[in-house]
Design a protein around this motif. Sequence first.
Motif, PDB file in Angstrom:
ATOM      1  N   GLY A  65       0.798  -1.220   0.000  1.00 44.14           N
ATOM      2  CA  GLY A  65       0.000   0.000   0.000  1.00 44.14           C
ATOM      3  C   GLY A  65       0.825   1.259   0.000  1.00 44.14           C
ATOM      4  O   GLY A  65       0.307   2.341   0.245  1.00 44.14           O
ATOM      5  N   ILE A  66       2.119   1.182  -0.264  1.00 48.79           N
ATOM      6  CA  ILE A  66       2.964   2.369  -0.298  1.00 48.79           C
ATOM      7  C   ILE A  66       2.713   3.118  -1.601  1.00 48.79           C
ATOM      8  O   ILE A  66       2.573   2.508  -2.661  1.00 48.79           O
ATOM      9  N   SER A  67       2.681   4.468  -1.528  1.00 47.53           N
ATOM     10  CA  SER A  67       2.361   5.258  -2.717  1.00 47.53           C
ATOM     11  C   SER A  67       3.418   5.047  -3.788  1.00 47.53           C
ATOM     12  O   SER A  67       4.601   4.934  -3.509  1.00 47.53           O
ATOM     13  N   GLU A  68       2.993   5.015  -5.015  1.00 54.68           N
ATOM     14  CA  GLU A  68       3.905   4.733  -6.118  1.00 54.68           C
ATOM     15  C   GLU A  68       4.598   5.988  -6.618  1.00 54.68           C
ATOM     16  O   GLU A  68       4.197   7.107  -6.336  1.00 54.68           O
ATOM     17  N   VAL A  69       5.674   5.772  -7.381  1.00 53.45           N
ATOM     18  CA  VAL A  69       6.333   6.864  -8.069  1.00 53.45           C
ATOM     19  C   VAL A  69       5.497   7.190  -9.309  1.00 53.45           C
ATOM     20  O   VAL A  69       5.322   6.351 -10.189  1.00 53.45           O
ATOM     21  N   ALA A  70       4.957   8.389  -9.357  1.00 51.07           N
ATOM     22  CA  ALA A  70       4.031   8.740 -10.424  1.00 51.07           C
ATOM     23  C   ALA A  70       4.719   8.747 -11.780  1.00 51.07           C
ATOM     24  O   ALA A  70       5.832   9.235 -11.920  1.00 51.07           O
ATOM     25  N   GLN A  71       4.037   8.183 -12.773  1.00 47.99           N
ATOM     26  CA  GLN A  71       4.529   8.251 -14.142  1.00 47.99           C
ATOM     27  C   GLN A  71       4.392   9.680 -14.654  1.00 47.99           C
ATOM     28  O   GLN A  71       3.451  10.399 -14.314  1.00 47.99           O
ATOM     29  N   LEU A  72       5.333  10.072 -15.505  1.00 51.19           N
ATOM     30  CA  LEU A  72       5.326  11.400 -16.100  1.00 51.19           C
ATOM     31  C   LEU A  72       5.370  11.299 -17.607  1.00 51.19           C
ATOM     32  O   LEU A  72       5.839  10.317 -18.168  1.00 51.19           O
ATOM     33  N   ARG A  73       4.920  12.375 -18.260  1.00 57.18           N
ATOM     34  CA  ARG A  73       5.131  12.515 -19.694  1.00 57.18           C
ATOM     35  C   ARG A  73       5.103  13.993 -20.036  1.00 57.18           C
ATOM     36  O   ARG A  73       4.535  14.809 -19.298  1.00 57.18           O
ATOM     37  N   LEU A  74       5.729  14.343 -21.145  1.00 57.35           N
ATOM     38  CA  LEU A  74       5.707  15.704 -21.672  1.00 57.35           C
ATOM     39  C   LEU A  74       5.002  15.652 -23.016  1.00 57.35           C
ATOM     40  O   LEU A  74       5.417  14.910 -23.913  1.00 57.35           O
ATOM     41  N   VAL A  75       3.940  16.421 -23.164  1.00 55.82           N
ATOM     42  CA  VAL A  75       3.109  16.329 -24.363  1.00 55.82           C
ATOM     43  C   VAL A  75       3.011  17.674 -25.065  1.00 55.82           C
ATOM     44  O   VAL A  75       3.292  18.728 -24.493  1.00 55.82           O
ATOM     45  N   ASN A  76       2.625  17.591 -26.347  1.00 52.38           N
ATOM     46  CA  ASN A  76       2.376  18.791 -27.152  1.00 52.38           C
ATOM     47  C   ASN A  76       3.634  19.625 -27.375  1.00 52.38           C
ATOM     48  O   ASN A  76       3.553  20.824 -27.627  1.00 52.38           O
ATOM     49  N   GLY A  77       4.798  18.991 -27.301  1.00 50.68           N
ATOM     50  CA  GLY A  77       6.067  19.667 -27.548  1.00 50.68           C
ATOM     51  C   GLY A  77       6.784  19.059 -28.741  1.00 50.68           C
ATOM     52  O   GLY A  77       6.277  18.118 -29.368  1.00 50.68           O
ATOM     53  N   PRO A  78       7.981  19.550 -29.045  1.00 47.85           N
ATOM     54  CA  PRO A  78       8.710  19.085 -30.221  1.00 47.85           C
ATOM     55  C   PRO A  78       9.370  17.732 -30.046  1.00 47.85           C
ATOM     56  O   PRO A  78       9.801  17.118 -31.019  1.00 47.85           O
ATOM     57  N   SER A  79       9.510  17.242 -28.815  1.00 47.10           N
ATOM     58  CA  SER A  79      10.146  15.950 -28.571  1.00 47.10           C
ATOM     59  C   SER A  79       9.633  15.390 -27.262  1.00 47.10           C
ATOM     60  O   SER A  79       8.882  16.057 -26.536  1.00 47.10           O
ATOM     61  N   ARG A  80      10.045  14.167 -26.927  1.00 42.56           N
ATOM     62  CA  ARG A  80       9.577  13.557 -25.684  1.00 42.56           C
ATOM     63  C   ARG A  80      10.150  14.275 -24.467  1.00 42.56           C
ATOM     64  O   ARG A  80       9.690  14.066 -23.348  1.00 42.56           O
ATOM     65  N   CYS A  81      11.149  15.122 -24.677  1.00 40.37           N
ATOM     66  CA  CYS A  81      11.807  15.820 -23.576  1.00 40.37           C
ATOM     67  C   CYS A  81      11.421  17.292 -23.489  1.00 40.37           C
ATOM     68  O   CYS A  81      12.099  18.080 -22.835  1.00 40.37           O
ATOM     69  N   ALA A  82      10.356  17.685 -24.149  1.00 42.60           N
ATOM     70  CA  ALA A  82       9.872  19.063 -24.055  1.00 42.60           C
ATOM     71  C   ALA A  82       8.368  19.060 -24.279  1.00 42.60           C
ATOM     72  O   ALA A  82       7.875  18.416 -25.212  1.00 42.60           O
ATOM     73  N   GLY A  83       7.651  19.768 -23.415  1.00 45.17           N
ATOM     74  CA  GLY A  83       6.214  19.846 -23.596  1.00 45.17           C
ATOM     75  C   GLY A  83       5.486  20.137 -22.298  1.00 45.17           C
ATOM     76  O   GLY A  83       6.102  20.462 -21.276  1.00 45.17           O
ATOM     77  N   ARG A  84       4.171  20.027 -22.354  1.00 46.90           N
ATOM     78  CA  ARG A  84       3.341  20.219 -21.160  1.00 46.90           C
ATOM     79  C   ARG A  84       3.515  19.010 -20.247  1.00 46.90           C
ATOM     80  O   ARG A  84       3.421  17.850 -20.687  1.00 46.90           O
ATOM     81  N   LEU A  85       3.758  19.278 -18.975  1.00 49.77           N
ATOM     82  CA  LEU A  85       3.975  18.191 -18.029  1.00 49.77           C
ATOM     83  C   LEU A  85       2.652  17.567 -17.612  1.00 49.77           C
ATOM     84  O   LEU A  85       1.719  18.269 -17.222  1.00 49.77           O
ATOM     85  N   GLU A  86       2.589  16.236 -17.699  1.00 50.25           N
ATOM     86  CA  GLU A  86       1.425  15.505 -17.224  1.00 50.25           C
ATOM     87  C   GLU A  86       1.870  14.353 -16.328  1.00 50.25           C
ATOM     88  O   GLU A  86       2.918  13.742 -16.552  1.00 50.25           O
ATOM     89  N   VAL A  87       1.089  14.108 -15.285  1.00 50.20           N
ATOM     90  CA  VAL A  87       1.380  13.038 -14.335  1.00 50.20           C
ATOM     91  C   VAL A  87       0.199  12.073 -14.295  1.00 50.20           C
ATOM     92  O   VAL A  87      -0.949  12.457 -14.526  1.00 50.20           O
ATOM     93  N   PHE A  88       0.507  10.807 -14.019  1.00 51.77           N
ATOM     94  CA  PHE A  88      -0.514   9.757 -14.022  1.00 51.77           C
ATOM     95  C   PHE A  88      -0.878   9.406 -12.580  1.00 51.77           C
ATOM     96  O   PHE A  88      -0.037   8.960 -11.796  1.00 51.77           O
TER      97      PHE A  88
END
Length: 394
Positions: A130-153
Amino acid sequence: EMLVYSLVGAGLPAGILKVAPVRLVNGPSRCAGRVEVFLNQQWGTVCDDGWNITDAGVVCRQLGCGTALSAPGGARFGPGSDPIWLADVNCAGTEPVLSQCRARLLGVNNCNHGEDAGVCLFPWVFADAGISEVAQLRLVNGPSRCAGRLEVFHNQQWGTVCDNSWDLQDAGVVCRQLGCGTALSAPRGAHFGQGSDHIWLNNVNCTGTEVALSDCRARPWGENNCTHREDAGVEWARFGQGSERIWLDDVNCTGTEATLSDCRARPWGDNNCDHGEDAGVVCSEVVQLRLVNGPSRCAGRVEVLHNELWGTVCDDSWDITDAGVVCWELGCGTALSAPGGARFGRGSDRIWLDDVHCTGTEAVFTECRAHPWGDNNCNHGEDAGVPKGLPWRR
């Protein structure tokens, strides 16, 4: 002998893939399993000699897998059957990819597959506890996977992060977690467009040393007073490798030089680098700034150009630090004061900025924190100004 196994491939011919892919196999998910590295067109394993939690953390960072819980050896996830590519891996913990860590020469080791190294990631290992997980991240709507709007799952749904207190340290943790190197900037105000789902995080406050964004302090999930106009983003600059001479190394500028060649550096051509270390520059977007209705170009009402329209700055929280950044950007020396109350007359167009809060270290005025463009409760009787400064530059 310990040799640098990094961007030149540790003994492999020049031109080999400079960031070696990694994967975790034979585990419960893509983020837990036996560590394998792809070199010489073949996957191979890593010997557990010297393997520790720091090394495992770099693998997790490269794979965008969050925080490593442990670094099991002894073929915890089964023995491999291909070459043992690396032994005596020794990561500092700051490397974005495993192939930048030090290690023994490829294939030169006294290991067997009973010593294959592995990685266990926090969320999967302790899911039943029941320990909280490390949230997944992604960057969207940018020019590459390493730039964009930050979103967390979170709660099985992607959502955004509010830009209240969002800064370069926070963006740096995101880049580290995603294996994206160093953050260039932390754009606010929905720079990469507005999200449409939950706003999961607000008032994120990272120290910069965290391995994952979910290690940073923030308000509880979903607690915020934000709109999607305040969605936070991340930018990473990467321009590829050159192929000619490496002319300069250990460049050390004070910031007052007129040209790069005025800065201190090693003699021309004297370096211990390869093109995997080529430096780059990204200049801030040109947002024009001017002082009007004053006695000189260095004194007057502050106006900024946004959306092709000049507008003013409200004097709410306007102080000498804010005025100093304006003077610095315009090359006008040190601000003497920060007059408000339309000291240099009232503007007649938009009031673009309100509650400006500069730390004094910003290179340009638009790097200072403020309400989103055009969001204010002011009138032109509160237009901010800057008087002529002293002839000094920081």
